[in-house]
Design a protein around this motif. Structure first.
Motif: not given
Length: 291
Positions: A16-24, A98-101, A26-29, A59-68
């Motif tokens: 998967a690819h996790l993308r974080l927004p700029e300007g986070l 489980t992602v701290p951000e 420390a400790g911000e969710r 927003y934090v975003t997540l792209h995943l490759d589905y199984r197979t």
């Protein structure tokens, strides 16, 4: 701020690819959105542009490759089973917890085409989804395909392929443009772009069409707990307007249906007018229900 990550779904390692927004700080969710791609696509194809727009909105975003598919595990390759993709997305929700951000109380889904169907199905069975955006998606694939000539003969061939797969392990493949031939413009875009993505194969196992026939997000639309936005391209040659109208009618409030008159299926990906028509109401909806 792209971070390659992996997690496990029913024992299979998914990429998967996790993308974080700029300007986070420390400790911000922040709220997080999983981007669900459609028929045969992998995490690098088309939807990253939508994810980056979500990142710019905070927003934090997540792209995943589905199984197979893509870089994720699973055999046989390119076996497209929507109920398994639903489980992959649900496990992606667990990973995001489980992602701290990430603010785990504010999780959303964004999906286009079959990815929108998967997102709607997940939202109907998983109460962690606080907001879902489903774009240009079918609500009952058997109903969609049964409108085409010789469907019963085609379904018999798929069933025969499933019998061979079950009894001998034999795997056969069908080209995605052949399955989506009702929309030549989208098929042309698929064929033109595929060579630029080495992990993307423009085919699925033929027998897995049996699982697509059985996939009916319509049946769980009434149990979607999160706020649901449905966006339909009014000139879609692949998915009939009645498919999204059905999802919208069954969903509970808060809900909204947006029809983008004159927009075609493939234009929601790469054409500016289609992209803007999708992301405008998407960002407004998420700001109201996920932030």
């Amino acid at each position: 701020m792209l971070r390659p990550v992996h997690f496990f779904s029913e024992g299979l390692r998914l990429s998967a690819h996790l993308r974080l927004p700029e300007g986070l700080a420390a400790g911000e969710r922040r709220p997080a959105v999983i981007c669900c791609q459609g028929f045969s696509l992998v995490k690098e194809v088309w939807l990253p542009r939508h994810a980056e727009a979500l990142n710019r909105a905070g927003y934090v975003t997540l792209h995943l490759d589905y199984r197979t598919f893509g870089e994720s595990e699973g055999q046989p390759r390119c076996r497209l089973v929507p109920r398994m993709q639903v489980e992959d997305v649900r496990n992606a929700l667990t990973f995001l917890e489980t992602v701290p951000e990430v603010d785990a109380s504010k999780l959303g889904l964004f999906g286009i085409s079959l990815g929108g169907s998967v997102a709607a199905q997940v939202a109907g069975v998983d109460e962690r989804v606080k907001a879902v955006v489903a774009v240009a998606c079918p609500s009952d694939l058997e109903r969609v395909w049964s409108a085409f000539p010789d469907f019963e003969r085609f379904r018999a061939k798929v069933h025969a392929a499933r019998q061979r797969f079950v009894t001998t392990g034999e795997v056969s493949y069908v080209a995605v443009p052949r399955i989506l031939g009702s929309d030549p413009d989208t098929c042309a875009l698929l064929v033109a772009d595929q060579p630029g993505f080495p992990t993307w194969r423009l085919e699925i196992t033929f027998e897995s069409l049996a699982d697509l026939f059985e996939f009916k997000p319509d049946e769980v639309a009434a149990t979607i707990r999160g706020a649901a936005l449905f966006v339909y391209p009014g000139a879609d040659a692949m998915i009939g307007r009645s498919e999204m109208m059905s999802l919208y009618a069954k969903a509970r409030a808060p809900k909204r249906l947006v029809v983008m008159e004159g927009v075609r299926h493939h234009e929601v990906y790469k054409e500016q007018k289609g992209f803007d028509a999708v992301m405008g109401p998407t960002l407004d909806w998420l700001a109201a229900h996920l932030r």
